[in-house]
Enzyme design. Structure first.
Site, PDB file in Angstrom:
ATOM      1  N   GLY A   1      60.800  55.162  21.773  1.00 36.15           N
ATOM      2  CA  GLY A   1      61.126  55.487  20.379  1.00 36.15           C
ATOM      3  C   GLY A   1      60.130  56.484  19.822  1.00 36.15           C
ATOM      4  O   GLY A   1      59.262  56.122  19.023  1.00 36.15           O
TER       5      GLY A   1
ATOM      6  N   GLU B   1      53.371  61.850  31.686  1.00 36.98           N
ATOM      7  CA  GLU B   1      54.767  62.162  31.940  1.00 36.98           C
ATOM      8  C   GLU B   1      54.871  63.501  32.651  1.00 36.98           C
ATOM      9  O   GLU B   1      55.648  63.667  33.587  1.00 36.98           O
ATOM     10  CB  GLU B   1      55.495  62.215  30.588  1.00 36.98           C
ATOM     11  CG  GLU B   1      56.999  62.220  30.699  1.00 36.98           C
ATOM     12  CD  GLU B   1      57.651  62.380  29.326  1.00 36.98           C
ATOM     13  OE1 GLU B   1      56.938  62.396  28.314  1.00 36.98           O
ATOM     14  OE2 GLU B   1      58.882  62.506  29.301  1.00 36.98           O
TER      15      GLU B   1
END
Lengths: 362, 393, 362, 393
Positions: free
Chosen positions: D127, D245
């Site tokens: 989120g 990431e």
């Protein structure tokens, strides 16, 4: 796989960096600055010899340093970054051929090569021919206990300064490598008319040995290109920081900084490819496909970085008194030395069926 | 909407091709085609012949040597000229200062300068850019201060192409430093290069050629009647000039000729059992460039037809942007075709390596300028995004 | 060369624009929006027929409008801009073949085609084959006074909705065009197992007529692509003006606006190429090389514009509820219909020796 | 500097390849290779098997299921996993929230969440992005207000990948709207998706797939012990996560597999007398992409080795930037190889047109996201020019 360099390698790199810097400082940078392909510079050549750079990849027992293409790469990269053009890649190619194929007598020349006293360069290119390890119109015929060469080689870089040439010539269906002394050069053009020459090695062994020697010299070329790209990128970022237009530093123009970022990406990918090529050549100078892939990566990166370096500088990048364009010039030349991106892609294209995925460990 | 040439235009094309390929000395055209540097004399000779036949400045007013041609005819003229290797009429004369004088100059100025500008009895150079005013041209600092009827000019211009040959320079100078916007307070002056106080310093480029210069002005006295148009209105004349330049420079004919030459070269350079043109990658690259050059040429034809009130369509930025890219791509291709031969730099004839190959690298390097000079490609993109797309930063 | 359109053409364009707009408004744009290749839409098809779009390039004496590929282009461009996908290019191809090769009886079908009552589409593609005018695995053998077809065609767009198909099939060494009624389609796959069919024209004349018909249909495809690019560019500039990030409209980010400018350049070059292709086809539908060049220009432009339109939108560009990605989808499909950029470049590459410079007037 | 694999690493590579190609069901790996959508069950099944053997989260602390591997071994693990078509461990668990909890969470949070995160007993979703906070992530507006020990969350997240399967969401929320800089005042919360007030709305993508969602929070009560680390320090955790990431996502193994598959496809599709792979343009394109993928893989090996103190080298932006470009280029190539077959969209087996061809266009379109999500390529260039090159706008 290990990309780190050891203390000795670091020391070599630092020493070459210092030398290259001082050689670059001695070159004229205002007024009638020389452009394009350089002339052989005896003084610079001697300095490189003294540091051991010329004999880096020559075996110790033949008077060299017995180092690997990795050390060659480190040295060539520094020369490229400092814009020191030299016959190093050519001399490396010639030395590799002699060391692999030469008779004792021929190998004995390598001591002088390492010492910078004897300059031996290859004569591979022929007029109106694209790059090839096969000779096209230059022929060799047996004559007594030697051979006689006929035909024209061009361009032969540093021919005028060379003591001896290693010439590829057609003998029947095969191409051999021939050692010749005292050839007459007009600039980069060398014409033979029955000139007497020695065969180096055998006709049968020439093709593979030549490919290996080209591969090692290609490592030097690609490393020099990497250094040139680093230099061009550094100058470009410096310029973006200092140059003002419209009242502000031009690094406030995002379209320029994003393009500088793309240049950085090209340089870093090229760095990986160059270091890999050196490691591969150190392990097996015959691993041609990997070296070819590195050439493609570096060739495309060099074009991208060289062109953008000028464009992001604007007009000043076009001038001979400013260094950045010289990087582009040298990158363009390297791309067309000992093969080029176009031909290399074509050669790789012919082998894509032979493997599944490319394996960097094999 | 149709593509055929009217009989009249087809005849025009024939006539003009015939002229270019016979009236202009072959020696000059060959040099140009091979990419060698032309001498001042070559350029003057060629332009004089053109001018004698009304072919030097066809887009000028008819009374000053222009022709009442359609846009299509002008395109044919440019295209055939480039195809034949005829040196373009000196752009500083024909496309820059000439149209400005014709549009904004007084009758006196026109009569005094236009005939000699068309015939190249005056060789003009451009004094726009300065060391700190390139893309930001309006930031220029060279000043002209009134002294009686005269102007006293001080400052420095740079990137002055072929300034070493020039008889006169047209320059943007700041005449009102107090103006609220930097675009205001600029005037357009015509200056005799032999005036005391002018110094020309060559700038050598990375290809070894000398084609640009710095020009220094040290208290240079310029008679008041050499001001074009209104005082402090020079910026609008400059914009007019730069817009014309964008339309004029789309070098479609030259790109097409280069591509045709590239094929000839590639059919001669040996590779393996055949020639370089047999390499499918080379042939494909050529086919792509031909398609792209075709689209550019069609856009020239389409956009030129759209120009209104003598102000160029802002879409003409496409021509500058894409034209320079295609020039560069084509010269890159020719360097690749030359292969190892591109490592030699020489204009000397008669060696075993042909001149097209030994000039390929310097020419490729030289044309990196194409995307910088005359409004860089970044500037052109700015014009497109701002003026056409309405994207204001 | 004249790029301007006359009053009648302008009226046609405006009418199609209005119709296309209303068709687009009726399509669902929220919720479970359809993606990918569309189904045949009877209602939209009838509306196009009513306006005369389906019969534009059908000769008047065969019930059509007797207009040229230029009018077809104007109509298709509007459909592309409004994202109205239809079988128009396919129907145009089939109609051109029938008009050129058909018997009186076969030509009589064209009245229904123009009226939107009869849908005839070509079945050219075969599974596991790249695009070709030659049939590969689908064969035709003589059978009584007709022919029998065997093999599988796929994908055949709109096969399920079509009344008849025009199928390419191999008869010996040659490829013929065959008209078949009531073929069973499973989605876009049509399999023949001795299905009875009529030969259209002769085996000898099929290849050239097929190429001409493909050329005319290609004009429709390229024009639709041009419309899609215009739409994608317009949405993108609108988005750059209205969307805010970091507290400012994203059009303040120069890297985005410079890329929008490059999109504009691609669109305008494509526009020139498309209009030229239409003019060329109107003069001579067999001028294949020029049409191919236009295909290359439009194919590359479409990829550039389609990809950048999504990228400059960011995440929203990926969603089905937002129109811009649908343009990209359609541009991708057009690029792979009746040939593609890759194959077309290959075909042009084979002919580069046949001319000096490309002459747009010849 | 050397390239050979040590005997130990070579043995590791063998062992791990053997594991991936035997322990993970072939059906799942085939689906993944063909580019079809995997079910939730497929992903869970695969990750459970990996986790049972210690192969799901090797970069985590050893006490929570990690392995004491070298960077090289991690690369081999990723590479062999992608080569074998094994679905990557769910990145939201393995590369995002897991490492954040491990690095910044309390012992209680670690014990509570890490085991189930590794085993995929908890499926996490992310989120972060909001409708008006994409590239400008720090501009997020979802708020969390203290209510006793709890937080009350209100707002909206978007681009929540696979949120429809998620048990929990990790979210960035604004806990101090008064903070002087927008990067301050953000906290990192863990929220149970079954909490009342959460609504998930699917977003359909242009390829027809449902992989992203909007998530709405309406007075959602979150217990105070679900805050990670310090209040208002969430931005630094987010940066840590995004850096990981970048390293994690360089999909080198997948790109290499796709290229190998592209060759198989091109060797099957007929063209003229031969196959598409006989087309020199196709073979050349593949050779180029192979060279570029090689350079990317080498850069992964080189840069991953450079990471310091667990903070990724900013050069890892290269991996995200170039990795996404190569993914996109490779899928574009496969669509071109599929040619007319790419006009069909279908995941149905057994027809005359193979699935790889009928999913080629939607897959190509789907991966246009690769240069947008997870920090767009423009953002990566900004990191490079700002952080590495020192070019501050």
């Amino acid at each position: 796989m290990d990309f780190t360099i050891d203390t000795e390698q670091k020391a070599l790199r630092d020493a070459v960096r210092e030398l290259a810097g001082s050689l670059a400082d001695n070159a004229p940078s205002t007024g009638d600055v020389p452009v394009g392909p350089n002339e052989h510079d005896e003084k610079a050549w001697s300095a490189l010899a003294e540091m051991g750079v010329l004999g880096l990849t020559v075996p110790e027992e033949l008077g060299g340093m017995g180092a690997t293409p990795v050390e060659l790469m480190l040295a060539a990269q520094e020369l490229g970054k400092a814009r020191v053009q030299s016959a190093l890649p050519e001399a490396v190619l010639a030395a590799a051929l002699l060391a692999e194929l030469g008779t004792e007598e021929q190998k004995a020349l390598l001591e002088g090569v390492s010492a910078g006293e004897t300059l031996i360069v290859p004569a591979l290119h022929e007029p109106m021919c694209s790059f090839s390890l096969q000779a096209h119109d230059v022929t060799a015929t047996e004559s007594g206990d030697g051979w006689a060469l006929s035909g024209t080689k061009a361009p032969v870089r540093y021919a005028a300064a060379a003591d001896r040439l290693l010439v590829t010539a057609r003998a029947g269906e095969q191409t051999g490598v021939f050692l010749i002394e005292g050839a007459q050069a007009e600039g980069d053009v060398v014409t033979f008319d029955g000139a007497s020459a020695q065969l180096v090695g055998s006709l049968d062994g020439a093709a593979d040995a030549l490919q290996r020697a080209v591969n090692v010299a290609t490592v030097a070329l690609l490393a020099e290109a990497l250094g040139a790209m680093e230099g061009a990128l550094a100058m470009t970022t410096e310029y973006l920081k200092s140059r003002k237009q419209f009242g502000v530093p031009i690094m406030t123009f995002q379209t320029l900084t994003q393009r500088a970022a793309d240049m950085y990406v090209s340089v870093e990918l090229a760095r990986s490819a160059v270091q890999f090529a050196a490691m591969v050549a150190a392990e097996d100078p015959g691993a041609t496909d990997h070296i070819r892939r590195a050439r493609v990566v570096v060739g495309k990166a060099g074009r991208h970085v060289g062109q953008e370096a000028i464009q992001l500088h604007g007009g000043i990048g076009m001038t001979a008194e400013y260094a950045v364009g010289h990087y582009t010039t040298r990158l363009t030349a390297i791309e067309h030395t000992l093969g080029d991106t176009r031909q290399t892609i074509g050669e790789l294209a012919r082998t894509v069926r032979d493997h599944g995925a490319v394996d960097v460990f094999a | 909407m149709h593509r055929h040439l009217s009989e009249e235009d087809a005849a025009f094309k024939e006539k003009i091709r015939e002229f270019f390929t016979t009236a202009i000395p072959e020696e000059i055209r060959t040099k140009a085609k091979e990419g060698r540097e032309l001498t001042k004399e070559d350029i003057v000779t060629s332009q004089r012949i053109l001018n004698e036949h009304g072919y030097a400045v066809p887009h000028w007013p008819v009374e000053y040597g222009g022709q009442d041609w359609t846009e299509l005819q002008r395109h044919i003229w440019r295209d055939e000229m480039q195809a034949a290797g005829v040196p373009q009429p000196l752009p500083f004369n024909a496309s820059m200062v000439g149209p400005v004088i014709a549009a904004f100059g007084s009758k006196e100025l026109k009569d005094r300068f236009l005939p000699k500008t068309a015939s190249l009895d005056i060789w003009w150079c451009q004094g726009f850019s300065e060391p700190d005013a390139g893309s930001d041209l309006a930031g220029l600092r060279t000043t002209a201060v009134k002294d009686g009827e005269d102007w006293i000019v001080n400052g420095q211009k740079t990137w002055t192409t072929l300034g070493q040959y020039a008889d006169w320079i047209f320059a943007l100078v700041r005449t009102n430093p107090e103006a609220p916007k930097k675009q205001q307070g600029i005037s357009f002056l015509l200056i005799d290069m032999t005036t005391p106080g002018i110094e020309v310093r060559p700038i050598k480029l990375i290809d070894g050629g000398r084609e640009v210069n710095e020009v220094f002005f040290d208290n240079v006295r310029v008679p008041g009647d050499q001001l074009v148009g209104e005082e402090n209105a020079g910026w609008s004349y400059a914009k007019f000039l730069l817009g014309n330049e964008r339309v004029g420079v789309a070098p479609v004919g030259m790109i097409k000729r280069w591509l045709a030459e590239a094929k000839e070269y590639a059919a001669q350079v040996k590779q393996g059992e055949g020639v370089v043109l047999d390499d499918p990658l080379v042939a494909a690259r050529i086919a792509e460039l031909e398609a792209e050059a075709m689209a550019l040429e069609l856009t020239v034809l389409r956009v030129a037809g759209n120009s209104k009130d003598g102000r160029p369509d802002p879409a003409s930025s496409i021509l500058k942007l894409r034209g320079s890219q295609l020039e560069q791509d084509t010269l890159e291709l020719i360097t690749d075709i030359a292969g190892p031969m591109s490592l030699m730099w020489s204009e000397a004839d008669g060696g075993p390596v042909p001149v097209w190959a030994t000039v390929s690298t310097p020419r490729y390097l030289n044309f990196r300028k194409a995307s910088i000079y005359g409004g860089s490609n970044e500037v052109q993109r700015g014009i497109i995004s701002g003026t056409i797309l309405g994207l204001k930063g």
